[in-house]
Enzyme design. Structure first.
Site, PDB file in Angstrom:
ATOM      1  N   CYS A   1      -1.125   8.084   7.952  1.00 51.69           N
ATOM      2  CA  CYS A   1      -2.401   7.790   7.625  1.00 51.69           C
ATOM      3  C   CYS A   1      -3.322   7.306   8.641  1.00 51.69           C
ATOM      4  O   CYS A   1      -3.018   6.544   9.651  1.00 51.69           O
ATOM      5  CB  CYS A   1      -2.504   6.781   6.399  1.00 51.69           C
ATOM      6  SG  CYS A   1      -1.379   7.170   4.702  1.00 51.69           S
TER       7      CYS A   1
ATOM      8  N   CYS B   1      -3.585   3.347   9.657  1.00 53.15           N
ATOM      9  CA  CYS B   1      -2.153   2.942  10.106  1.00 53.15           C
ATOM     10  C   CYS B   1      -1.700   3.927  11.181  1.00 53.15           C
ATOM     11  O   CYS B   1      -0.509   3.728  11.714  1.00 53.15           O
ATOM     12  CB  CYS B   1      -1.119   2.920   9.003  1.00 53.15           C
ATOM     13  SG  CYS B   1      -1.884   2.070   7.663  1.00 53.15           S
TER      14      CYS B   1
ATOM     15  N   CYS C   1       7.965   3.643   5.843  1.00 49.38           N
ATOM     16  CA  CYS C   1       6.846   3.704   4.668  1.00 49.38           C
ATOM     17  C   CYS C   1       7.552   3.335   3.396  1.00 49.38           C
ATOM     18  O   CYS C   1       7.167   3.393   2.463  1.00 49.38           O
ATOM     19  CB  CYS C   1       6.011   5.041   4.508  1.00 49.38           C
ATOM     20  SG  CYS C   1       7.306   6.360   4.512  1.00 49.38           S
TER      21      CYS C   1
ATOM     22  N   CYS D   1       0.869  -1.152   0.016  1.00 50.91           N
ATOM     23  CA  CYS D   1      -0.057  -0.004  -0.053  1.00 50.91           C
ATOM     24  C   CYS D   1       0.767   1.197   0.136  1.00 50.91           C
ATOM     25  O   CYS D   1       0.574   2.285  -0.640  1.00 50.91           O
ATOM     26  CB  CYS D   1      -1.005   0.129   1.125  1.00 50.91           C
ATOM     27  SG  CYS D   1      -1.976   1.286   1.456  1.00 50.91           S
ATOM     28  N   CYS D   2       1.831   1.319   0.966  1.00 48.62           N
ATOM     29  CA  CYS D   2       2.913   2.338   0.656  1.00 48.62           C
ATOM     30  C   CYS D   2       3.485   2.664  -0.600  1.00 48.62           C
ATOM     31  O   CYS D   2       3.766   3.798  -1.039  1.00 48.62           O
ATOM     32  CB  CYS D   2       3.796   2.394   2.126  1.00 48.62           C
ATOM     33  SG  CYS D   2       3.169   2.677   3.785  1.00 48.62           S
TER      34      CYS D   2
END
Ligand code: SF4
Length: 258
Positions: A221, A224, A247, A136-137
């Site tokens: 985010c 997270c 990240c 995702c990062c």
């Protein structure tokens, strides 16, 4: 100094085009020596005003301490681009804080977003953070920033030596070795301690991120980032439950909380 952007008809990197890197380790050493003993303000005025590092940008998460670096840079030249990764997963409070700082400091905000086609293909549900936060990062932070930074010769970070042992010996100027482009990373606050950061907030009446008062000393985010109890490591609220502390934007251990 935008070699890639100024190469018509190609989106190839400097490495692919066999262009020399912008800066070498020798350049970084020379700049560190040049500014030994200089204040942060003096260094910023020379680097920004005299273009010693070419085209510059600030990379900011608009997190808990971001206002200090943004204020310092803007006080020299508010036209310096401020790159913000809009992952699509930020707290509404972070976006509101970003907008208030942009207005207050007159910042030149540049919003970076993930590639929509890549998002549709690899994170159609928007839940990749829940089973693959690294992936995702990569989609939402690493690739958009890599792409944007090809336009610049150097970027400012907000890293500080007191934040972790891995940052304790970082210099003010270093070559970003994440690719062969030879960009500089400049760490203007590397020798600042927590009391100096706090004093700068007070002296310049800078606004605080609203989530700090709600128990979020480190803010990323929303999926997270968790609240932290008094006495806990301020960073323990990031990617809670995962063996993940960064990240991917910087080398592991260097910048866990952009
Ligand atoms: S911090 Fe979380 S939501 Fe944000 S990009 Fe990384 S995994 Fe995705």
């Amino acid at each position: 100094m935008k070699p890639d952007a100024a190469t018509p008809g190609t989106d190839r990197t400097r490495d692919e085009l066999n262009l020399a890197p912008r800066f070498t380790e020798h350049d970084a050493v020379r700049l560190n020596r040049m500014f030994r003993g200089s204040s942060t303000q003096e260094m910023l005025e020379a680097v920004i005003g005299d273009r010693l590092a070419g085209d510059l940008a600030v990379v900011s998460s608009f997190g808990a301490e971001s206002a200090v670096l943004l204020h310092l840079v803007a006080s020299v030249d508010p036209k310096v681009p401020v790159l913000f990764l809009d992952t699509g997963k930020h707290f509404a409070e972070t976006l509101a804080y970003r907008d208030s700082l942009v207005e207050r400091l007159g910042l030149n905000l540049v919003v970076l977003t993930p590639d929509p086609a890549e998002l549709a293909k690899k994170d159609e549900t928007g839940l990749r953070w829940s089973y693959d936060p690294d992936g995702c990062c990569e989609i939402r932070k690493v690739r958009p920033l890599e792409k944007a930074l090809t336009e610049y010769d150097a970027s400012f970070t907000g890293r500080k030596a007191f934040q972790s042992s891995t940052r304790a010996n970082l210099p003010r100027f270093e070559v970003d070795n994440s690719d062969a482009q030879g960009r500089l990373k400049i760490n203007p606050l590397i020798d600042w301690d927590a009391s100096q950061i706090e004093a700068h907030f007070i002296a310049h009446d800078l606004p605080r991120h609203p989530l700090i008062a709600q128990g979020y000393p480190s803010i990323g985010c929303s999926p997270c980032t968790s609240q932290v109890l008094p006495g806990e490591d301020p960073r323990s609220g990031r990617w809670k439950g995962w063996d993940k502390t960064e990240c991917g934007i910087h080398k592991p251990g260097e910048e866990p909380f952009l």
